[in-house]
Motif scaffolding. Structure first.
Motif, PDB file in Angstrom:
ATOM      1  N   ALA A 194       1.043  -1.158   0.249  1.00  0.00           N
ATOM      2  CA  ALA A 194       0.140   0.128   0.132  1.00  0.00           C
ATOM      3  C   ALA A 194       0.673   1.253   0.014  1.00  0.00           C
ATOM      4  O   ALA A 194       1.418   1.137   1.188  1.00  0.00           O
ATOM      5  N   LEU A 195       0.038   2.254  -0.649  1.00  0.00           N
ATOM      6  CA  LEU A 195       1.617   3.454  -0.699  1.00  0.00           C
ATOM      7  C   LEU A 195       0.608   4.519  -0.671  1.00  0.00           C
ATOM      8  O   LEU A 195      -0.596   4.554  -0.926  1.00  0.00           O
ATOM      9  N   VAL A 196       1.099   5.651  -0.321  1.00  0.00           N
ATOM     10  CA  VAL A 196       0.110   6.523   0.619  1.00  0.00           C
ATOM     11  C   VAL A 196       1.237   7.334  -0.417  1.00  0.00           C
ATOM     12  O   VAL A 196       2.413   7.767  -1.108  1.00  0.00           O
ATOM     13  N   VAL A 197       0.134   8.810  -1.619  1.00  0.00           N
ATOM     14  CA  VAL A 197      -0.048   9.268  -2.484  1.00  0.00           C
ATOM     15  C   VAL A 197      -0.509  10.282  -2.072  1.00  0.00           C
ATOM     16  O   VAL A 197      -1.857  10.031  -1.586  1.00  0.00           O
ATOM     17  N   ASP A 198       0.374  11.614  -3.382  1.00  0.00           N
ATOM     18  CA  ASP A 198      -1.220  12.704  -2.850  1.00  0.00           C
ATOM     19  C   ASP A 198      -2.739  12.259  -3.780  1.00  0.00           C
ATOM     20  O   ASP A 198      -2.316  11.626  -4.363  1.00  0.00           O
ATOM     21  N   VAL A 199      -4.276  13.086  -3.227  1.00  0.00           N
ATOM     22  CA  VAL A 199      -4.844  12.656  -3.328  1.00  0.00           C
ATOM     23  C   VAL A 199      -4.947  12.361  -5.434  1.00  0.00           C
ATOM     24  O   VAL A 199      -5.206  12.006  -6.192  1.00  0.00           O
ATOM     25  N   ALA A 200      -4.400  13.471  -6.192  1.00  0.00           N
ATOM     26  CA  ALA A 200      -4.184  13.739  -7.015  1.00  0.00           C
ATOM     27  C   ALA A 200      -4.343  13.069  -7.742  1.00  0.00           C
ATOM     28  O   ALA A 200      -3.681  12.974  -9.345  1.00  0.00           O
ATOM     29  N   ARG A 201      -2.732  12.462  -7.218  1.00  0.00           N
ATOM     30  CA  ARG A 201      -1.912  11.738  -8.069  1.00  0.00           C
ATOM     31  C   ARG A 201      -3.070  10.718  -8.715  1.00  0.00           C
ATOM     32  O   ARG A 201      -3.467   9.788  -7.988  1.00  0.00           O
ATOM     33  N   HIS A 202      -2.140  10.012 -10.606  1.00  0.00           N
ATOM     34  CA  HIS A 202      -2.427   9.199 -11.008  1.00  0.00           C
ATOM     35  C   HIS A 202      -2.468   7.698 -10.480  1.00  0.00           C
ATOM     36  O   HIS A 202      -1.262   7.575 -10.665  1.00  0.00           O
ATOM     37  N   ALA A 203      -3.470   6.941  -9.969  1.00  0.00           N
ATOM     38  CA  ALA A 203      -2.934   5.376 -10.411  1.00  0.00           C
ATOM     39  C   ALA A 203      -1.538   4.887 -10.686  1.00  0.00           C
ATOM     40  O   ALA A 203      -0.991   4.402 -10.700  1.00  0.00           O
ATOM     41  N   GLN A 204      -2.843   5.286 -11.871  1.00  0.00           N
ATOM     42  CA  GLN A 204      -1.369   4.987 -13.023  1.00  0.00           C
ATOM     43  C   GLN A 204      -0.516   4.676 -12.982  1.00  0.00           C
ATOM     44  O   GLN A 204       1.095   4.309 -13.671  1.00  0.00           O
TER      45      GLN A 204
END
Lengths: 821, 347
Positions: A731-741
Motif C-alpha cells: 500500500a502506497l500513500v500518495v497525493d489525492v490528485a496523483r494518478h494511480a496509473q
C-alpha cells in the motif's frame, strides 16, 4: 419540359403509336418521362350519342330524379329507358349515353340496374364522368346536329396528351418539339417534316424611324445577334390553333406578338424577343455589359440591380432586357404596338447561367440559353418567327435588318469504326444496324475507308445542333440508344479478379468497433453530420464554432460540421425518452471534425453513450453504469486503432467547454499524435438543458484515419511459466490528485529494477484505494498486488522478501510516495 | 470394557448429530479419535487386557471403531451438504426475464452497406475510403465537371469559406475551394491517382446535397459506388456485374435494365432500373436504383491513365434507397431518428 403530342405530330408521323409506346420510346431514347397527362376525351367503348325523347319526374322522392326515354340509334338497341338525376335531362337534348358494358374513366361499370324503382338501361353522362375537365353541373350537351348512335369519340373532338420530360443537360437540342420529333423519328425510323420557311430576308424599304443600328459591344458574350424590323403589325389574340398548343403545355396566351415568340421557342428551341420599336430610345439597340449598380425593373415587376458581368440589351440610354433571361417591364409590346424589332441571338451559356443565378431569375429562355442553343439554327428560327408574325399580325418586313457576328461555320466529323463500337459494347451490333442507327439520327456517314486492324472506318458528319457529340465514344452511346439499351445482353458470371488490395484500414477499424459495441448491447445510430452553431457552443470554443461553419448552410439547424458524435447520440436518446422507449446504450461511427489552432482535421470517430434510466423499473436491480465501465470500452476501442489507452496520460476535463462533468471525465491523446479521446460523465447541467433525464456517461474517440495501417503483424508464441507465482501486497500513500496509473508505472519500474534478471515482475494491479481516518489530509492510500514468477523454479520466500524489501526502499526515493505501514 | 465402549458410542451419536459447522465437527472428532481422544485412550488400554480375552475385545474395538467412523463420515457429509445448500440459496424462478440489456443492433444502413461490400468482395472489389470534406478538383474538375457546370452551383453544394483550413485534406489546385462531397466519386479519383490499374474498388460513404429534408430527401445521405479499371472492359461487363449484385442482394428473380442518361464522368451513361416481382411495393413496375456508365476518357486523362489503353466502368447508388427497398421502409427520415423500435427491427 412539356411536350404536346398533337404538336409533335406536326413534325413526325406517329399514327398508330399508343401513348404507352411513345412513353417507352422517349424513355429509352434517354429522356425521363416524369408525367403523362391527357386532356380531352379518352377512348371510350359503348358510349354513344343519344337524344332524350321524354322526361318524367319520378314522384315521391326527396331528390329530383327523372325517368327518360332516350333514342341511342337502332344499332344500339333503339329507345332505352334511363333514370337520370341531372337537371338538364330535357327532351330534345342530345347527350352522351353509356350503355351496359361501358367502363367509364373512373372505373365505374355500366350495367342494367334497378334504381329508384325503375330499370335503368344505361347512363347519361356529365363531362367529368367522361374524363373531361371538372364540370358535374349537368349532362354534356352535344350540338343538335350530332348523329344519334355515333360513338362518342367521333362526336367529341379528341384531346391531347402532354408528356413532362426531364432533359439531361447535355441535350439542349431536345428542348423543343422539333428536337423530340427528331429523336422519335430516329426511334420509329420516320422522317421529320420541318416547318417550311417562306421569309427569304427580303425587306421593303428602309425605316430608320423603327431601327437605325444594332451594335454588339460584348461580342464574347453575344457572338450572334439578329434583328429584323417589321412595321404595321396589328396586335391581337393569336389564332386558336396556336393558343391551343401553348395552353396544352401550360403557357398562357398573351397576344399574337408574344405568342409567336414563345411558339417558335417551343417549336425550334431558339428563344426570341420582340421589341416595340417606339420604346427603343434612339431606335438603336446596344448589346453591352451592364454598369455596376445599373437598375432594371423586369417583367415580373421586380427591380434588378445589375453588374458589369451581366449582359443587357439596351437602347442609347437604358437597358431594356437582361439578355436571354427576361425583358424590362417598360420595354415589352402592348396593344398600341405597331412597329416591332424581332431579336434572335446566341448568348454565351456561362454568361446567362451566371446572371440567372446571381439575380435569382430564371425563364424558359434562360433555361435554353444556359444549356446552349444552336447558333447555326438561329437565323432559321428568326425566319420562322417572321413567317408566323406576318401570318398572325400582318405588317411588312422593312430594312435595315441586322446580323451581327455568327460567322464561325459549323463543321464537325468523327471517324469511328464499327469494330470500335462493338469492342466498347462487349457484344455485336452488325455494321449495317449501326449505320442505320446513326443515319436515323441524321448522323450521316460520308465515306468509308479501310483501316489496318479494325475494318472499315466511317467518317460521320455531326449536325450543328449536336454539339455534345465530339469523340468516337460519344457515337457508341448514339448507336446503343437507337439500338436499344434494353437489349444489352446478360453476360456469363464474373470471374474473380486478381487485384491485390485489401479494404481500407479506416473501413476495417470502423467495422471492428461497430461489431464490438453492438456486441456490448449498444444500438448503432446514424445522425446528421451538420449541426447548429448554438448546439456546438455547448461543446467547443467559439473559435472552433467559427472554423466548423459552412459558407452556405441551407438551414440554421444544419450549419456546422460536428466536432463529436455525442451531441447526435444525445438527441437520439432524447427522442427515445420522449417516445417512452427505454434505451440505455447508443453508439455511432462516422466522421467528426476537430479544430486545433484554427485548423480543422477530418477524423474517423466512434462514440457511445450509456444512460441511466430514472424511470426504468426492474424486478431485479442491477448496478448502475459508472466511469470505469466507460473506461474499459474506451480502452478496447483505442486498442482497435493500435493505441494502448491504459498507458496514456489522462487529463481531467475542466472548464466550461467540452460538455463533460468536471471531476468525472478525462481527455487523452492529441491531434499531433493523430488521435484524441474524451470520456466520462456528461455535464449534468448540459444534459438537463438538452432535455435528457438522468445521468449520461459517454465516450468519444477520434483519429486521423490516414494514420491507420493494416495490422499485418503475425503474432509469435511466447513461452509462459508453469512455476507458481509469489504474491506480495504493497500500500502506497500518495497525493489525492496523483494518478494511480502513474504510481503503478513508477512501482513497475522500481520492481523490475529490484528483481533484475532473477525473476519476472509478472503483474502489478490496484486492489484497494483508501482515503480518510489514519491518513494525512490530502493523501490517499493505493494498494497494489504484486506478482512475481520465475520461468524455471519455485521462488523461495527469502529471495522474494529480499526484492520486496528493496522495492519498499526504492519506491520512496523521490519523496512523492510513502509506504503505508 | 465393553460397557465403556458402548457408553462412548451412545454419547457420540447425539453429540455428532447436533453438530452444525465443520469446526465443531473437527473439535468433536478430536475428542473421540484424536491423539488424546476418549476412544483413542480406551484403545491404548488394549495392552492391559488379558491375552485370552484379546481376540474378543479386539473384535469389539474394531466394530466400535467402524461404527464411530461411519457416524463421523455421515456427520461430515451432512455438514458439507448443508454448506452447499447455504451457498446455493433458494432455487431460481427460471421463468422470470433477465433484467440485463438486450442485444445490440446494427443500423440498417450499416447492414445493407456491409452486405453489398460482401457481395462485391466476391467479385474482387475491395473497400476504398476518402474524406467527406473535399476540394473542387476531386469532386468536380477531375470528374469532367467544369467550373460552370450546373452541378457545381452553390445552391446544390455546401462550400466552406475561403479562409477554411483543413489539416489533413490537401488541395490539389492552389486556392481551390473546400466543399462537402456531393458524391463518393471523389474516392475514385483519389484511388486512381494513388494506384495503378487494374483497379476494383467499392466506395460507400456519406455525401451531401443542399436540399430540403423530406420523406425521400435528406441533407446528407449515403452512396455506394464501384469503379473497375482494366483493359477491355465493356458495357456488357457492367450489365453482368449489376445483374450479379442485385440477384445476390434481392434474389434471383431480380432483373435490371439500362436507360440512356447523362453523367459528365461516364460515356455512355445509363440509369439502372430494377424489377423485383417478389418484393412488395416495387412489384408493379421498374424502379430506378442508380446510375452507371463507362468511365469517360477525360477522367482517365485527368488521373494520368492512357485512355487508349485503359477502359472501365463505374456505377453508384443511394444506400438509403437500397435499404428502403430491401426492408420496405417508406420514409428516409426514419434512418436518422434512431428510434429503437425502428433499430431493433433489423437485428
Amino acid at each position: 419540359m412539356k411536350i404536346s403530342l398533337n404538336w409533335l405530330k406536326q413534325y413526325v408521323n406517329l399514327d398508330g403509336v399508343s401513348t404507352d409506346e411513345l412513353k417507352r420510346a422517349i424513355t429509352f431514347l434517354g429522356f425521363e418521362v416524369e408525367g403523362v397527362a391527357s386532356t380531352g376525351l379518352p377512348p371510350l367503348q359503348n358510349v354513344v350519342v343519344g337524344e332524350i325523347l321524354t322526361r318524367t319526374k319520378i314522384p315521391n322522392l326527396k331528390k329530383d330524379i327523372s325517368l327518360c326515354t332516350v333514342d341511342v340509334g337502332a344499332a344500339n338497341g333503339g329507345v332505352r329507358s334511363i333514370v337520370c338525376g341531372a337537371p338538364n335531362c330535357d327532351a330534345g337534348n342530345r347527350v352522351p349515353v353509356a350503355l351496359p358494358g361501358a367502363v367509364l374513366p373512373s372505373g365505374f361499370q355500366i350495367a342494367l340496374r334497378k334504381t329508384y324503382g325503375h330499370e335503368s338501361q344505361g347512363m347519361m353522362c356529365a363531362p367529368d364522368e367522361l374524363g373531361l375537365s371538372g364540370d358535374h353541373a349537368g349532362l354534356l350537351l352535344l350540338p343538335a346536329a350530332t348523329p344519334i348512335g355515333q360513338p362518342i369519340n367521333e362526336a367529341v373532338p379528341g384531346g391531347d396528351t402532354v408528356f413532362d420530360l426531364e432533359i439531361t443537360p447535355n441535350r439542349p437540342d431536345a428542348l423543343s418539339h422539333i428536337g423530340i420529333a427528331r429523336e422519335l423519328a430516329a426511334w420509329f425510323r420516320k422522317e421529320v417534316s420541318y416547318p417550311a420557311i417562306k421569309f427569304n430576308g427580303e425587306t421593303h424599304g428602309v425605316r430608320p424611324d423603327i431601327l437605325t443600328d444594332i451594335k454588339v459591344e460584348a461580342p464574347k458574350d453575344c457572338p450572334l445577334y439578329i434583328g429584323i424590323a417589321i412595321s404595321g403589325v396589328k396586335v391581337g389574340p393569336s389564332p386558336a390553333w396556336m393558343q391551343e398548343r401553348l395552353k396544352a403545355i401550360g403557357l398562357r396566351p398573351i397576344n399574337n406578338l408574344v405568342d409567336v415568340g414563345n411558339y417558335v421557342m417551343l417549336e425550334l428551341g431558339q428563344p426570341l424577343h420582340v421589341f416595340d420599336s417606339k420604346k427603343i430610345g434612339g431606335r438603336k439597340i446596344v448589346i453591352r455589359h451592364a454598369h455596376d449598380g445599373e437598375k432594371l425593373v423586369t417583367l415580373d415587376a421586380k427591380e434588378r440591380v445589375l453588374n458589369s458581368r451581366m449582359l443587357v440589351i439596351a437602347d442609347e440610354v437604358k437597358p431594356l432586357v437582361v439578355a436571354g433571361i427576361m425583358g424590362g417591364a417598360d420595354a415589352g409590346v402592348d396593344e398600341t404596338t405597331t412597329d416591332i424589332v424581332l431579336e434572335a441571338a446566341y448568348f454565351r451559356p456561362q454568361c446567362v447561367r451566371w446572371t440567372s443565378k446571381k439575380l435569382g431569375l430564371a425563364s424558359d429562355s434562360s433555361y435554353r440559353f444556359e444549356r446552349g442553343v444552336d447558333p447555326h439554327s438561329t437565323l432559321e428560327a428568326a425566319q420562322r418567327a417572321v413567317d408566323l408574325l406576318l401570318e398572325t399580325a400582318g405588317g411588312t418586313v422593312v430594312g435595315p435588318s441586322f446580323k451581327v457576328g455568327g460567322e464561325v461555320p459549323w463543321q464537325r466529323e468523327i471517324v469511328v469504326t464499327p469494330a470500335y463500337i462493338n469492342e466498347k459494347l462487349g457484344f455485336e451490333i452488325p455494321a449495317d444496324e449501326q449505320r442505320a442507327a446513326l443515319e436515323a439520327l441524321d448522323l450521316v456517314i460520308t465515306h468509308e475507308e479501310p483501316t489496318e486492324k479494325r475494318g472499315p472506318a466511317w467518317t460521320v458528319i455531326i449536325p450543328s445542333y449536336r454539339a455534345d457529340l465530339d469523340r468516337p465514344i460519344d457515337l457508341v452511346e448514339e448507336v446503343l440508344r437507337v439500338y436499344g439499351t434494353e437489349k444489352v445482353p446478360a453476360a456469363p458470371a464474373i470471374g474473380p479478379a486478381l487485384v491485390d488490395a485489401e479494404d481500407a484500414p479506416a473501413v476495417v477499424f470502423n467495422r471492428k468497433v461497430t461489431d464490438y459495441l453492438v456486441g456490448q448491447h449498444f444500438h448503432e445510430c446514424v445522425n446528421y453530420t451538420l449541426r447548429s452553431a448554438k448546439e456546438l457552443k455547448t461543446w467547443v470554443s467559439d473559435t472552433a464554432v467559427q472554423e466548423l461553419g459552412l459558407l452556405n448552410p441551407f438551414v440554421e439547424e444544419q450549419s456546422h460540421l460536428r466536432p463529436t458524435l455525442v451531441l447526435g447520440l444525445l438527441e437520439s436518446l432524447k427522442l427515445n425518452q420522449s417516445r417512452g422507449n427505454h434505451v440505455a446504450r447508443l453508439c455511432e461511427t462516422g466522421r467528426v471534425f476537430m479544430e486545433i489552432n484554427g485548423t480543422v482535421h477530418e477524423c474517423a470517430g466512434v462514440g457511445f453513450i450509456i444512460a441511466e434510466n430514472p424511470k426504468a423499473r426492474a424486478w431485479l436491480v442491477r448496478e448502475q453504469p459508472d466511469f470505469y465501465a466507460v473506461k474499459r470500452h474506451m480502452e478496447i476501442l483505442a486498442a482497435e486503432a493500435g493505441i494502448d489507452l491504459a498507458a496514456q496520460p489522462l487529463v481531467p476535463v475542466t472548464g466550461a467547454y467540452w460538455g463533460w462533468q468536471e471531476g468525472h471525465a478525462v481527455a487523452a491523446g492529441e491531434m499531433k499524435a493523430g488521435w484524441t479521446a474524451r470520456f466520462g460523465l456528461l455535464n449534468l447541467a448540459m444534459v438537463r438543458a438538452a432535455g435528457v433525464e438522468g445521468k449520461v456517461w459517454a465516450g468519444m474517440f477520434a483519429l486521423l484515419s490516414g494514420n491507420l495501417t493494416a495490422d499485418t503483424t503475425r503474432r509469435r508464441y511466447q513461452n509462459f511459466s508453469l512455476q507458481p507465482a509469489a504474491l506480495r501486497d504493497l500500500a502506497l500513500v500518495v497525493d489525492v490528485a496523483r494518478h494511480a496509473q502513474e504510481v503503478r508505472q513508477q512501482l513497475l519500474r522500481v520492481a523490475r529494477a529490484a528483481a533484475g534478471t532473477a525473476f519476472a515482475v509478472e503483474s502489478i494491479e490496484v486492489f484497494d484505494v483508501y482515503q480518510g481516518a489514519g491518513l494525512p489530509e490530502g493523501k490517499k492510500s493505493v494498494a497494489y498486488a504484486l506478482s512475481f514468477r520465475s520461468a524455471e523454479r519455485t521462488l523461495t520466500d527469502d529471495e522474494v522478501n529480499a526484492v520486496f524489501a528493496k522495492i519498499q526502499q526504492e519506491i520512496v526515493a523521490d519523496g512523492s510516495v510513502t509506504v503505508r505501514a | 470394557m465393553q460397557e465403556t465402549i458402548s457408553a462412548i458410542l451412545a454419547k457420540a451419536q447425539p453429540e455428532l448429530a447436533a453438530l452444525k459447522t465443520r469446526a465443531e465437527f473437527e473439535a468433536a472428532k478430536a475428542r473421540y479419535v484424536g491423539p488424546n481422544g476418549e476412544f483413542t485412550a480406551l484403545m491404548k488400554q488394549m495392552g492391559t487386557v488379558p491375552k485370552e480375552q484379546r481376540p474378543a475385545i479386539g473384535k469389539l474395538f474394531n466394530e466400535a471403531k467402524a461404527q464411530l467412523q461411519a457416524q463421523l463420515d455421515a456427520t461430515v457429509e451432512r455438514i458439507a451438504a448443508a454448506e452447499i445448500a447455504a451457498q446455493l440459496g433458494p432455487a431460481v424462478d427460471p421463468t422470470l426475464p433477465s433484467p440485463d440489456a438486450g442485444p445490440g443492433t446494427m443500423h440498417p444502413l450499416t447492414q445493407v452497406r456491409e452486405e453489398m461490400c460482401r457481395i462485391l468482395r466476391k467479385a474482387g472489389f475491395t473497400v476504398a475510403d476518402g474524406p467527406e470534406v473535399e476540394t473542387e478538383y476531386y469532386c468536380f474538375d477531375a470528374l469532367n465537371t467544369p467550373a460552370d457546370h450546373p452541378a457545381r452551383a452553390e445552391q446544390d453544394t455546401f462550400y466552406f469559406p475561403e479562409s477554411a483550413k483543413f489539416g489533413n485534406i490537401a488541395r490539389k489546385v492552389p486556392g481551390e475551394k473546400y466543399l462537402l462531397r456531393t458524391h463518393t466519386s471523389s474516392v475514385q479519383i483519389r484511388t486512381m491517382l494513388k494506384g495503378e490499374p487494374p483497379i476494383r474498388i467499392v466506395s460507400p460513404g456519406r455525401v451531401y446535397r443542399r436540399d430540403t429534408t423530406d420523406a425521400t430527401h435528406s441533407a446528407n445521405f449515403h452512396q455506394l459506388e464501384c469503379l473497375y479499371v482494366d483493359k477491355g472492359v465493356t458495357v456488357r461487363d457492367l450489365k453482368a456485374l449489376l445483374d450479379y449484385i442485385f440477384a445476390s442482394l434481392l434474389g434471383k428473380d431480380t432483373k435490371t435494365r439500362f436507360r440512356p442518361h447523362y453523367f459528365g464522368y461516364t460515356e455512355p451513361s445509363f440509369e439502372v432500373d430494377l424489377s423485383a416481382k417478389h418484393l412488395p411495393k416495387v412489384n408493379k413496375e421498374w424502379i430506378e436504383i442508380g446510375g452507371c456508365g463507362m468511365v469517360d476518357p477525360s477522367v482517365f486523362e485527368a488521373v494520368g491513365y492512357d485512355p487508349e489503353v485503359w477502359t472501365g466502368y463505374a456505377f453508384g447508388m443511394g444506400l438509403e434507397r437500397l435499404a428502403m427497398l430491401v426492408y420496405g421502409i417508406d420514409d428516409i427520415r426514419y434512418f436518422y431518428q434512431n428510434d429503437v423500435r425502428f433499430l431493433k427491427q433489423f437485428a
